[in-house]
Design a protein around this motif. Structure first.
Motif, short mmCIF file in Angstrom:
data_model
loop_
_atom_site.label_atom_id
_atom_site.label_comp_id
_atom_site.label_asym_id
_atom_site.label_seq_id
_atom_site.Cartn_x
_atom_site.Cartn_y
_atom_site.Cartn_z
N LEU A 43 -4.39 -21.12 14.74
CA LEU A 43 -4.06 -19.78 14.17
C LEU A 43 -3.35 -19.60 13.93
O LEU A 43 -2.36 -19.42 13.92
N ARG A 44 -2.93 -19.83 12.25
CA ARG A 44 -1.95 -19.47 11.72
C ARG A 44 -1.61 -19.18 10.12
O ARG A 44 -2.79 -19.57 9.51
N GLN A 45 -0.51 -18.17 9.67
CA GLN A 45 -0.94 -17.66 8.34
C GLN A 45 0.32 -16.92 7.95
O GLN A 45 1.31 -17.25 9.02
N GLU A 46 0.56 -17.00 6.83
CA GLU A 46 2.20 -16.42 6.29
C GLU A 46 1.83 -15.14 5.49
O GLU A 46 1.38 -15.42 4.21
N ILE A 47 2.17 -13.80 6.01
CA ILE A 47 1.75 -12.72 4.73
C ILE A 47 2.54 -12.07 4.51
O ILE A 47 3.60 -11.58 5.16
N ALA A 48 3.20 -11.73 2.92
CA ALA A 48 4.06 -11.33 2.21
C ALA A 48 3.50 -10.15 1.22
O ALA A 48 2.39 -10.15 1.15
N LEU A 49 3.89 -9.10 1.78
CA LEU A 49 3.30 -8.14 0.98
C LEU A 49 3.48 -7.53 0.45
O LEU A 49 4.64 -7.00 0.04
N ALA A 50 3.13 -7.11 -1.02
CA ALA A 50 3.63 -6.51 -2.29
C ALA A 50 2.57 -4.76 -2.48
O ALA A 50 1.75 -5.06 -2.30
N SER A 51 3.73 -3.84 -2.37
CA SER A 51 2.94 -2.92 -2.17
C SER A 51 3.61 -1.66 -3.69
O SER A 51 4.05 -1.75 -3.94
N LYS A 52 2.34 -0.92 -3.82
CA LYS A 52 2.75 -0.39 -4.55
C LYS A 52 2.73 1.57 -4.96
O LYS A 52 1.34 1.68 -4.20
N PHE A 53 2.95 2.42 -5.08
CA PHE A 53 2.47 3.50 -5.04
C PHE A 53 2.30 4.49 -6.18
O PHE A 53 3.26 4.57 -7.47
N ARG A 54 1.17 4.67 -6.35
CA ARG A 54 0.47 5.30 -7.55
C ARG A 54 0.85 6.35 -7.96
O ARG A 54 -0.24 7.29 -9.24
N GLY A 55 1.01 7.52 -6.59
CA GLY A 55 1.01 8.75 -7.33
C GLY A 55 -0.27 9.67 -6.71
O GLY A 55 0.20 10.06 -5.67
N LYS A 56 -1.53 8.61 -6.58
CA LYS A 56 -2.60 9.56 -5.37
C LYS A 56 -3.09 8.48 -4.50
O LYS A 56 -3.01 8.96 -3.76
N TYR A 57 -2.55 7.74 -4.95
CA TYR A 57 -2.81 6.28 -3.39
C TYR A 57 -1.92 5.61 -3.60
O TYR A 57 -0.77 5.35 -4.61
N LEU A 58 -1.65 4.45 -3.17
CA LEU A 58 -0.87 3.15 -2.25
C LEU A 58 -2.00 2.01 -2.20
O LEU A 58 -2.32 2.16 -1.25
N SER A 59 -1.64 1.10 -2.70
CA SER A 59 -1.81 -0.29 -2.47
C SER A 59 -1.19 -0.56 -1.98
O SER A 59 0.08 -1.20 -2.72
N ILE A 60 -1.31 -1.81 -0.57
CA ILE A 60 -1.06 -2.81 -0.68
C ILE A 60 -2.10 -4.04 -0.29
O ILE A 60 -2.44 -4.03 0.16
N MET A 61 -0.49 -4.78 -1.80
CA MET A 61 -1.91 -6.57 -1.57
C MET A 61 -1.27 -7.25 -0.67
O MET A 61 -0.05 -7.75 -1.11
#
Length: 762
Positions: A490-508
């Motif tokens: 198993l191999r993976q490379e993960i880069a997180l893009a996250s934005k705080f929207r005020g009411k909720y937090l999205s992590i892509m």
């Protein structure tokens, strides 16, 4: 962390949000975007229509607002327009009613003032905002009186300046004349101007006295009115909070009395029998970001297969084996027996050479207001926000990636499969299982430092070992490599893009995950879905996973399309639902997967498929006739006392346990993380700042070296061109992805105890 009260709409505010509007008896209630501004209530089909298309507007000055039940209310302006509306909850309905009443009172008052009757209370039917309208009219009248007094003061001031200047000139001329005939005339002029100055000054004094008297007379009244408004607002907020708690208590009681179906093999038919629970105790109704499930119906439904598929044997296993043999010419009876075993896959039962720990220090109960920090970070990248350890959990992102291996048995069983479609089912179940640890984990993992590593050596206990390394800092990216004696990598490379929207937090999560099997040379790849953290401002934090995943076998062309349904308050499906269909390279469906990402997954063999009736919006759904569903994965129970240990799983409790022989860059050696785990959060915050400043200094040094190298005749390096220690970037010819893969050398260095090449990051 305390739960701040939700904001109360105030006069003059623009209030907007989603409501359900009754359309007709065919379509029923439809979700619409409503905007309340300047006494007008307008609605649109979507937020994107606000710039060009308004579907309807009603003037609140002549409208009547009536409440029907806990969530429904009606707005009508006497017959020409009537809106039957429904809110998502009783609390949300009350907020809209409050905003509408305030806007109506203001609209009535403005209309009355335009008719030159601003000093009187408008003659409209009494409403909850009527008293405020009378008081506002009185305030407006007083302000006009005070404005006139200020104008009088301004006039008197101008006159004083004018007469004072004239008096000064006369006095100057009086000093320069000679004693004679002109003396009497000049003295008379000076006397007249001095009299005018005295009269003007007296007028100024009287005007000031009147202004002061008027202000003092109304000051106590205004203070009393202001205190009354404050008390009313506090009572309203307390009432709303109490209603929200009561509603949540009733919903929990309802969930406790509701019996969920034991199988997810027929979610559509099961949902018609009754309304299932809409969440668990971690769900809150305040300020949630809900989605409309009715606008995105299921793409397929499943029904029991015809009895003819079971005639050859009394057991489902033999019947299924016969059908599989007809299509794929290969049968794996061991795997079928494992799938039919209700206790398969077995929970993670480690029998290590060394005794692993089963507890960590309890999480301290430190108070810190999240909103006080996050309110200035709306729209920013989460990895660039300096956060105290109070919002973290004592694990790094590298250790969280290693948690994906908690259900490694699924890959062990997949490696034994002779049938690629069956193997795809286990790989898809492994993909879903990686999210099971996130349901209660609202703490933020530590951002790894550049060059930080984490090893997870379970070779003797579980037959695998893995290595993670932080290969980039901006954007943050981590590479992971795991290899098993059972024949999978198993191999993976993960880069997180996250934005705080005020009411909720999205992590892509960006990047891809790949799994390779030695025996069959099957090469799988997939990506992760979006993680959303709700109730950042108010309520209890809760996690949701939503999106779609395509697991692709690049050798055979097989594909599994997984759909993570977003949580919906109005959906009758079970929360956190996941569905999937396994198809071959020709698009023929062979298996259906269903379940939830926080509990279990089941798979069913498809015997026959057909096009069913049209669903909502004319979408035609496929009907699959399947054999009885078999459980393929079930979540391991959390250890006792997990709620005081950051809701860590049995594996997570061991990840930060100290071990001898690990690299000096290993996350276990990170001092701020260790201090946080020990409950010394103040020291951990200070140490975290020191490490971050050290990392910034190292980056500046790399930039200076890059500038020197670029200015020399020799080939230079970009300041961000950091070379990872144990991974190298390649272009994968099979999947077409570019990512970091393990280049070897780590475990050899560990055996030799040679870590001289490791950077000093701690």
């Amino acid at each position: 962390m305390s739960e701040p009260k939700p904001p109360t709409p105030t006069p003059g505010d623009t209030y907007k949000g989603w409501l359900f509007k009754w359309t007709n008896y065919i379509k029923g209630y439809q979700r619409r975007w409503f905007v309340l501004s300047n006494g007008l209530l307008s609605y649109y089909r979507t937020q994107a229509e606000m710039g060009h298309t308004c579907r309807g507007t009603i003037n609140l000055a002549t409208a009547n607002i009536a409440v029907e039940d806990s969530c429904n209310f009606v707005i009508s302006n006497g017959g020409a327009q009537t809106y039957h509306l429904k809110a998502s909850s009783e609390v949300e309905r009350q907020r809209w009613i409050t905003a509408l009443e305030l806007a109506k009172a203001k609209a009535v008052r403005m209309q009355a003032e335009s008719d030159d009757s601003g000093d009187d209370c408008p003659a409209v039917p009494p409403t909850s905002g009527q008293g405020g309208g009378c008081r506002n009219s009185e305030v407006q009248s007083t302000l006009r009186t005070l404005s006139s007094k200020v104008e009088d003061l301004t006039t008197c001031n101008d006159l004083i300046v004018k007469h004072g200047s004239a008096l000064q000139r006369s006095l100057s001329e009086l000093e320069g004349i000679r004693v004679g005939a002109d003396m009497g005339e000049k003295i008379r002029q000076v006397t007249e101007r001095a009299t005018l100055f005295r009269i003007t000054s007296n007028a100024m004094i009287n005007a000031c006295r009147d202004f002061l008297s008027l202000a003092q007379n109304h000051s106590k009244r205004w203070q009393k009115a202001l205190q009354t408004e404050r008390d009313q607002r506090i009572r309203l907020e307390e009432t709303l909070e109490q209603l929200a708690k009561q509603h949540n208590h009733l919903e929990r009681a309802f969930r406790g009395a509701t019996v969920l179906p034991s199988s997810f093999s027929n979610p559509t038919l099961g949902s018609k029998g009754g309304v299932t629970g809409k969440g668990d105790a971690s769900d809150e109704d305040d300020d949630n970001e809900f989605f409309d499930a009715m606008e995105d119906p299921a793409e397929f439904i499943t029904v029991p297969a015809d009895p003819k598929y079971h005639r050859r044997s009394g057991s489902n296993v033999s019947g299924l084996s016969s059908e599989i043999g007809m299509d794929d010419q290969s049968v794996n009876f061991d795997e079928l027996s494992l799938a039919s075993n209700p206790e398969s896959p077995q929970p993670l039962e480690l029998e290590p050479v060394r005794q692993r720990r089963t507890r960590i220090p309890d999480k301290p109960n430190y108070y810190l207001n999240l909103w006080s920090i996050m309110k200035n970070c709306i729209g920013k990248e989460l990895s660039k926000i300096p956060m105290p350890v109070n919002f973290n959990e004592p694990l790094s992102m590298l250790q969280r990636l290693s948690e994906d291996l908690e259900y490694y048995e699924l890959l062990d069983k997949a490696a034994k499969c002779q049938n690629s479609l069956e193997q795809m089912c286990y790989v898809a179940a492994f993909t879903v299982s990686s999210y099971s640890t996130t349901v209660h984990r609202t703490g933020k993992p530590f951002n790894p430092l550049l060059g930080e590593t984490f090893e997870l050596d379970r070779l003797r206990e579980c037959g695998y070992r893995s290595l993670c390394e932080q290969v980039s800092h901006h954007p943050p990216a981590a590479a992971h490599h795991a290899v098993s004696e059972k024949g999978w990598t198993l191999r993976q490379e993960i880069a997180l893009a996250s934005k705080f929207r005020g009411k909720y937090l999205s992590i892509m999560p960006l990047g891809s995950i790949q799994c390779l099997f030695d025996k069959s040379n099957n090469h799988y790849s997939w990506k992760k879905v979006t993680t959303t953290v709700h109730n950042i401002i108010v309520g209890k934090l809760w996690i949701d996973q939503s999106g779609e995943i395509d697991v692709v076998n690049h050798k055979t062309g097989d594909r599994c399309h997984l759909k993570f349904a977003p949580y919906s308050y109005f959906s009758r499906d079970v929360p956190r639902k996941v569905t999937g269909v396994v198809t071959d390279k020709d698009g023929k469906a062979h298996y259906v997967l269903s379940g939830t990402w926080d509990e279990k997954m089941e798979f069913s063999r498809i015997m026959q498929s057909s096009k069913g009736e049209n669903g909502t919006e004319g979408k035609q759904r496929t009907v699959y006739q399947t054999l009885k569903a078999k459980e393929i994965w079930r979540k391991n129970p959390l250890p006792d006392g997990a709620e005081t240990m950051y809701f860590f799983s049995t594996l997570a409790l061991t990840l930060n346990e100290t071990e001898d022989g690990v690299a000096p860059t290993d996350s276990r050696r990170r001092p701020d993380q260790r201090l946080m785990e020990d409950g010394r959060w103040d020291e951990a915050n200070a140490e975290k700042q020191r490490l971050e400043e050290k990392q910034r200094t190292a980056r500046r040094e790399r930039e200076r070296e890059a500038v020197k190298a670029a200015s020399s005749p020799e080939e230079g390096a970009h300041p961000d061109n950091y070379q990872a220690q144990w991974f190298e970037k390649i272009d994968d010819p099979v999947s077409g992805d570019t990512f970091h893969v393990y280049k070897g050398g780590y475990w050899e260095a560990k055996d030799q105890g040679s870590w001289d090449m490791c950077p000093d990051i701690f």
